[in-house]
Scaffold this motif. Structure first.
Motif, PDB file in Angstrom:
ATOM      1  N   UNK A 151     -21.955  -2.769 -46.142  1.00 48.01           N
ATOM      2  CA  UNK A 151     -22.413  -2.341 -47.186  1.00 48.01           C
ATOM      3  C   UNK A 151     -23.920  -2.474 -47.138  1.00 48.01           C
ATOM      4  N   UNK A 152     -24.684  -1.790 -47.806  1.00 48.57           N
ATOM      5  CA  UNK A 152     -26.195  -1.848 -48.271  1.00 48.57           C
ATOM      6  C   UNK A 152     -26.384  -1.725 -49.641  1.00 48.57           C
ATOM      7  N   UNK A 153     -27.353  -2.568 -50.247  1.00 47.84           N
ATOM      8  CA  UNK A 153     -27.855  -2.359 -51.447  1.00 47.84           C
ATOM      9  C   UNK A 153     -27.033  -3.034 -52.593  1.00 47.84           C
ATOM     10  N   UNK A 154     -25.863  -3.629 -52.425  1.00 45.98           N
ATOM     11  CA  UNK A 154     -24.970  -4.268 -53.313  1.00 45.98           C
ATOM     12  C   UNK A 154     -24.612  -5.830 -53.003  1.00 45.98           C
ATOM     13  N   UNK A 155     -24.513  -6.653 -54.246  1.00 43.65           N
ATOM     14  CA  UNK A 155     -24.119  -7.761 -53.555  1.00 43.65           C
ATOM     15  C   UNK A 155     -22.796  -7.804 -53.131  1.00 43.65           C
ATOM     16  N   UNK A 156     -22.146  -8.996 -52.740  1.00 43.78           N
ATOM     17  CA  UNK A 156     -20.782  -9.141 -52.117  1.00 43.78           C
ATOM     18  C   UNK A 156     -19.667  -8.598 -53.400  1.00 43.78           C
ATOM     19  N   UNK A 157     -20.098  -9.209 -54.324  1.00 43.23           N
ATOM     20  CA  UNK A 157     -19.004  -8.892 -55.511  1.00 43.23           C
ATOM     21  C   UNK A 157     -19.178  -7.441 -55.835  1.00 43.23           C
ATOM     22  N   UNK A 158     -20.238  -6.901 -55.966  1.00 43.49           N
ATOM     23  CA  UNK A 158     -20.481  -5.219 -56.317  1.00 43.49           C
ATOM     24  C   UNK A 158     -19.883  -4.782 -55.487  1.00 43.49           C
ATOM     25  N   UNK A 159     -19.993  -4.824 -54.160  1.00 44.17           N
ATOM     26  CA  UNK A 159     -19.357  -4.128 -52.759  1.00 44.17           C
ATOM     27  C   UNK A 159     -17.919  -4.251 -52.966  1.00 44.17           C
ATOM     28  N   UNK A 160     -17.350  -5.239 -53.421  1.00 44.88           N
ATOM     29  CA  UNK A 160     -15.957  -5.423 -53.401  1.00 44.88           C
ATOM     30  C   UNK A 160     -15.144  -4.544 -54.538  1.00 44.88           C
ATOM     31  N   UNK A 161     -16.384  -4.525 -55.740  1.00 48.67           N
ATOM     32  CA  UNK A 161     -15.659  -3.722 -56.966  1.00 48.67           C
ATOM     33  C   UNK A 161     -15.785  -2.330 -56.772  1.00 48.67           C
ATOM     34  N   UNK A 162     -17.022  -1.994 -56.196  1.00 49.80           N
ATOM     35  CA  UNK A 162     -17.379  -0.299 -55.818  1.00 49.80           C
ATOM     36  C   UNK A 162     -16.391  -0.052 -54.633  1.00 49.80           C
ATOM     37  N   UNK A 163     -15.971  -0.731 -53.568  1.00 43.42           N
ATOM     38  CA  UNK A 163     -14.738  -0.441 -52.781  1.00 43.42           C
ATOM     39  C   UNK A 163     -13.497  -0.107 -53.494  1.00 43.42           C
TER      40      UNK A 163
END
Length: 145
Positions: free
Chosen positions: A42-54
């Motif tokens: 990912x790029x541009x997302x925190x780890x938590x945001x990336x997991x949620x977006x995934x």
């Protein structure tokens, strides 16, 4: 100090996603995910945001596949687009078992972003497949409890 235990390949994919975000004006973030909703890069997302977006992107892509099976003769999903007041979300297949999700501001040129997403996928598609996971066999003695 936190060490990065991800493979070099994932770090390379982060770099490619960063290039996409930087090249296309108004693009906020990009995420590669497995079809079952696990973040790969990912790029541009925190780890938590990336997991949620995934998890969100995986669910939307799965719903679109179901639509294709039920109402379009099994057609593959080309792209899922969510349009909100201030952002656009694009989710597209990026190889067997893998998706690419990109979040952009409303001002983004959807045609340019779609083209750049397709070029990124084409250039790295051989590295993107995610094999299907199989359930682990039940341990002896756990059956029937």
């Amino acid at each position: 100090m936190v060490s990065d235990t991800r493979t070099g390949q994932n770090q390379d994919l982060d770099w490619l996603l960063q290039g996409l975000v930087q090249r296309v004006p108004h693009t906020r973030s990009a995420l590669l995910l497995s079809a079952d909703g696990l973040r790969k890069a990912s790029d541009g997302l925190t780890s938590d945001e990336a997991d949620h977006m995934a998890a969100l992107a995986s669910g939307m892509h799965s719903l679109a596949r179901s639509l294709g099976v039920r109402f379009a003769g099994g057609d593959d999903v080309r792209q899922v687009v969510v349009e909100l007041d201030t952002v656009l979300l694009f989710v597209t297949a990026a190889g067997s078992g893998t998706c690419l999700a990109v979040l952009a501001g409303r001002e983004a040129d959807a045609a340019v972003l779609g083209y750049e997403m397709a070029m990124l996928i084409k250039s790295v598609k051989a590295y993107l497949p995610t094999p299907a996971r199989h359930e682990a066999p039940a341990s002896p003695g756990t059956m029937g409890h």
